[in-house]
Design a protein around this motif. Structure first.
Motif, mmCIF file in Angstrom:
data_model
loop_
_atom_site.group_PDB
_atom_site.id
_atom_site.type_symbol
_atom_site.label_atom_id
_atom_site.label_comp_id
_atom_site.label_asym_id
_atom_site.label_seq_id
_atom_site.Cartn_x
_atom_site.Cartn_y
_atom_site.Cartn_z
ATOM 1 N N VAL A 133 0.802 -1.217 0.000
ATOM 2 C CA VAL A 133 0.000 0.000 0.000
ATOM 3 C C VAL A 133 0.843 1.280 0.000
ATOM 4 O O VAL A 133 0.309 2.360 -0.113
ATOM 5 N N LEU A 147 -1.413 4.461 0.289
ATOM 6 C CA LEU A 147 -2.169 4.523 1.536
ATOM 7 C C LEU A 147 -1.289 4.664 2.765
ATOM 8 O O LEU A 147 -1.791 4.771 3.866
ATOM 9 N N THR A 150 -1.809 6.805 6.008
ATOM 10 C CA THR A 150 -3.221 7.147 6.099
ATOM 11 C C THR A 150 -3.857 6.100 7.001
ATOM 12 O O THR A 150 -3.292 5.039 7.246
ATOM 13 N N TRP A 152 -6.203 4.282 6.273
ATOM 14 C CA TRP A 152 -6.570 3.085 5.508
ATOM 15 C C TRP A 152 -5.501 2.005 5.598
ATOM 16 O O TRP A 152 -5.824 0.814 5.627
ATOM 17 N N ALA A 153 -4.263 2.430 5.620
ATOM 18 C CA ALA A 153 -3.195 1.432 5.750
ATOM 19 C C ALA A 153 -3.332 0.693 7.073
ATOM 20 O O ALA A 153 -3.166 -0.525 7.145
#
Lengths: 562, 361
Positions: A133, A147, A150, A152-153
């Motif tokens: 990512v 990502l 962030t 999201w990671a």
């Protein structure tokens, strides 16, 4: 919790006092173990932070909570744990269904593979996950999506780590639910959805809840993932405790945060204990091999395909990156990094890095022995359904080390276990003991459902015929739980191998474990160090995978939670 | 009831057995505190020395050295402070100028003036009145650059702190969190030394506007984000500037095979902050005589000349040779920034706090 209480309590028997005395006997060792190697060190380090001139400074709790930075940490910790849990369930539940109900080639291998991330240290996979990512990662190359740093990671990495928890907890039970019950409902005129909702869902719900709570616990106390992938802007309670203890050396704040985390984890575990009891309530279970069949129709094949694709991208790919990098030596020398592991560089390790494998195996074996002894005794004590509230509380207590910061335990060991008769600070046994703390919950959770499924009347019959408790256990329980014991031991072994947080605090310099050696290699500049770290990570991964594959072979008919 | 009692007794006995067993293990394999022939050195994970050099010390002094690597630098210091009443060893090595006051204020060390400390360069002597600590090595935290990137883009690498806020270096620098990483803190202290207590926040505002990226630790910065390191190349790092050490370029050469003719990375020599590491005799050391002998040894030419290629630091005694790889691939910084440990102690927490809210929020 209320539902749990509606369980029918068996009528009090005359032998109850004898039974509870036996239970106390069984519990003596686990209680002593947890008292000495968990409660006492943690209490010691908390007291060091919160006690001044012999008086507790409870007022500090209010001071710490009033800081806006701390409030932000608390908010983020809770928020990301909820989000991670939801995302993990969303992605892993179809997987649980597929593993439970479909029969396909390589299923055993795949089940072992999805469990590998769970037992690997984050220091190893965090690096690999970045390759998926992060910049230049797969998502970046395909769609220019990065990502790293962030949220999201963090969320995806939590799915990566906890996928196996859902698949094993929910899938394990799902595989044993008799599909004929749902079919019967449909024959009686219920729609497919109604049949599922009325029959399967209620049976499954406690397992889903238990899995969700475990994922919540693991993500609530997330450390490595948040540190490596989150960047400096995100901090969980666990990361903050580490920072306050290890970097800023503000032991008072760390102590307050430890107490907060302790209470939160206690609450999660109390709810978990309730759902587990509901799960263990009588269900009509069948042999898992009877319920799985080859997928039929386009819809089922598509589902299988989707799950396999998810597993490939989310779980296998990061692991594959590690392997690829371990072979990516300059000059096309495939095994150059592996060969370098056998050289003693004289400096960093005092020994050749390869010896870390032997050290790790020895420690993990010792830790497994301790975990199986302690966890087995605890599970035996907790087996009886007439277990009182105290005993049920003990059940949850055994899980606490999973939710308490490793740095707290590590610093606690350091200041609490330094005087005779407990002068263990310089001893190698400290590492296996710390690892066993994390292994015991897995042993208990694997053994308990199986032990509880043993018909109490068998035990009673044996004891009426004059068998001693030891003999009852040997003749009745042991043959039935032997396989569960093996699974428990295997899991404790794999978890010990991958344990990093506590080990890094107490591992001796001349004999680092695999994860510690990887971390040290990653801490130095230069191609050879980086490559060796990848090679050692790969070795660790393979050892864990082999242990888990062996587990698949001895899986019990009635599986425990893991 | 008798069987129950037996069971309880057996369980307790097993428990005690386990504890006793482990206690035995400790007196057998570990500790060695009571043994006056063993001297224990407590240090951080970066400690490294050649085997032959340590063996020389053992031969000359008659002591056996036991090394205890105790986590990263900050952790090791904190652990040493926590255990100071009953220390894990006799000598602690590896407290640097950013943490020195924490160690001294907590009474970690007892006075001892090492033999041969007269040869130590005077600028490193900070505790001259009491001799609680002895300087052992120095190292520079500097911005490293990816030579290939700057050659490909026909751009001069930055030379000073001031250069880093120039538009031509926009989005090129990655640094570490000053709150959690020692090079990150060193870089912040370097800017504070350069621009002063009042001026550094302004500089960081400009740096932030110029796209500096902050990651949590050195490993991410150097092995993931930086395009010039071996790890960073594999991870396809895209930042050609990173906060690391002046000794990182030689390390890139030494730990490569085949060894390149020249280092792939260089040092921006005007962006350096000097870190000095100290060692001292622990207050409640069991083997003070052995500890003193070890401290004496740490400032000998033999040990000082062994350090650079093991720990990637520079010697502090006059006349100690620096290996050729160092001068060739990573020349020492010209005039690194420094701050007195007392000044760091007075300001560190406040600076880190302001830095955090300024740069991270």
């Amino acid at each position: 919790m209320d539902l749990a209480r509606t369980e029918v309590e068996p009528p009090a028997r005359k032998g109850l006092s004898r039974g509870s005395a036996a239970r106390l006997g069984l519990m003596a060792l686990p209680v002593a173990f947890f008292g000495v190697f968990f409660a006492y060190p943690v209490a010691a380090i908390v007291a060091r932070g919160l006690k001044a001139d012999g008086a507790w400074q409870w007022g500090r709790i209010g001071d710490v909570l009033a800081q806006s930075g701390i409030q932000h940490v608390l908010w983020f910790t809770t928020w990301q744990a909820f989000a991670s849990t939801a995302l993990t369930l969303l992605i892993a539940l179809p997987g649980a269904y597929v593993f439970a109900r479909f029969d396909f080639r390589g299923k055993q291998v795949l089940r072992a593979v999805v469990t590998v991330p769970f037992v690997l240290p984050t220091v190893v996979v965090g690096t690999a996950f970045l390759a998926l990512v992060g910049r230049g990662g797969l998502l970046d190359e395909l769609w220019g999506v990065r990502l790293d740093t962030t949220v999201w990671a963090i969320l995806l990495a939590h799915v990566f780590f906890n996928y196996a928890v859902v698949v094993r907890t929910v899938g394990g039970l799902w595989a044993q639910l008799d599909p004929r019950q749902e079919e019967a409902a449909r024959m009686l005129g219920a729609s497919r959805f109604a049949a599922w909702r009325k029959v399967t869902l209620p049976a499954l719900a406690p397992a889903v809840a238990a899995a969700a709570l475990m994922v919540f616990l693991f993500t609530f106390t997330s450390f490595g993932v948040v540190q490596i992938l989150g960047g400096p802007t995100f901090s969980t309670l666990e990361v903050e405790i580490y920072r306050q203890t290890s970097e800023i050396f503000d032991l008072a704040t760390a102590a307050v945060l430890t107490i907060i985390q302790f209470m939160a984890v206690g609450a999660i575990l109390a709810v978990h204990a309730g759902t587990v009891r509901r799960r263990e309530a009588a269900l009509r279970l069948v042999d898992a091999s009877m319920t799985a069949r080859r997928p039929r129709g386009a819809g089922q094949w598509a589902l299988l395909g989707a799950v396999l694709a998810t597993v490939a991208v989310l779980l296998v790919l990061p692991l594959a990156v590690l392997v690829q990098r371990s072979f990516d030596a300059p000059g096309g020398h495939g095994f150059a990094y592996y060969r370098a592991l056998t050289h003693d560089d004289g400096g960093t390790f005092l020994v050749a890095p390869i010896t870390a494998i032997g050290t790790s195996l020895q420690y993990a074996l010792a830790a497994t022995a301790v975990a199986v002894l302690i966890g087995g005794l605890a599970a035996a004590a907790l087996t009886r359904r007439d277990a009182g509230r105290l005993v049920r509380g003990f059940d949850a207590l055994l899980m606490l080390p999973l939710g308490v910061s490793a740095v707290t335990v590590g610093f606690g060991f350091l200041i609490a276990l330094d005087k005779p008769p407990l002068n263990l600070r310089g001893s190698w046994i400290l590492v296996p003991l710390a690892q066993a703390l994390v292994g015991v919950p897995f042993v208990v959770r694997t053994m308990l459902p199986v032990l509880r499924a043993v018909d109490e009347r068998l035990r009673e019959a044996a004891s009426v015929l004059g068998a001693s408790p030891w003999r009852v256990w040997r003749e009745v329980d042991l043959p039935m739980v032997r396989r569960a014991l093996l699974v428990a031991a295997g899991f404790a072994f794999a978890v010990s191998l991958g344990e990093f947080g506590a080990t890094v605090f107490i591992a001796r310099p001349d004999n680092p474990t695999l994860p510690v050696a990887v971390a040290r290699l990653l801490g130095r500049a230069g191609d050879l160090n980086y490559g060796q770290a990848m090679a050692l990570s790969t070795i660790l991964m393979v050892v864990c995978a082999v242990a888990l594959l062996l587990l698949e072979r001895v899986r019990t008919d009635r599986t425990g939670e893991f | 009831m008798s069987t129950t009692k037996k069971f309880t007794a057996a369980a307790l006995a097993a428990g005690l057995g386990l504890v006793t067993l482990s206690a035995c293990g400790s007196s057998g394999s570990g500790g060695g505190d009571a043994d006056s022939k063993t001297v224990t050195l407590v240090s951080h994970d970066s400690w490294a020395a050649s085997k032959s050099v340590l063996e020389d010390f053992e031969k000359q002094s008659g002591y056996t050295v036991k090394v205890l690597k105790d986590g990263d630098a900050g952790q090791a210091v904190n652990k040493a402070i926590l255990t100071k009443d009953n220390p894990q060893g006799d000598v602690f090595f590896g407290v640097d100028n950013t943490l020195l006051s924490r160690a001294l204020d907590n009474g970690l060390f007892q006075p001892y003036e090492a033999k041969g400390s007269g040869l130590i360069r005077p600028e490193y002597q900070v505790d001259r009145a009491k001799h609680r600590v002895t300087p052992i090595d120095s190292g520079d935290i500097c911005v490293n650059y990816d030579k290939k990137y700057f050659a490909d883009h026909k751009l001069d690498p930055p030379a000073s702190f001031g250069d880093l806020v120039e538009p031509r270096y926009k989005n090129l620098l990655v640094t570490e969190n000053a709150a959690t990483s020692s090079p990150g803190l060193g870089f912040l202290l370097g800017t504070a030394a350069e621009y002063g207590d009042k001026g550094w926040p302004d500089y960081w505002k400009k740096l932030k506007a110029n796209g500096v990226k902050v990651v949590d630790g050195w490993e991410q910065a150097y092995n993931q984000e930086f395009s010039g390191s071996a790890g960073g190349k594999k991870a396809k790092g895209d930042r050609p500037l990173v906060v690391s050490y002046a000794s990182s370029p030689p390390a890139e050469v030494i730990y490569a095979s085949p060894k390149p003719k020249t280092a792939p990375t260089g040092v921006a020599s005007g962006t350096c902050f000097r870190q000095v590491e100290y060692a001292g005799l622990l207050s409640n050391a069991k083997n003070t005589k052995g500890g003193k002998a070890l401290l004496d040894f740490l400032v000998t030419k033999e040990f000082q000349e062994d350090m650079p290629l093991n720990m990637f630091v520079y010697p502090v005694v006059k006349g100690a040779q620096v290996p050729a790889e160092f001068s060739e691939f990573g020349p020492a910084a010209k005039s690194p920034e420094t701050l007195a440990p007392a000044e760091i102690a007075d300001n560190r927490d406040q600076w880190v706090k302001s830095w955090t809210s300024l740069v991270l929020k």
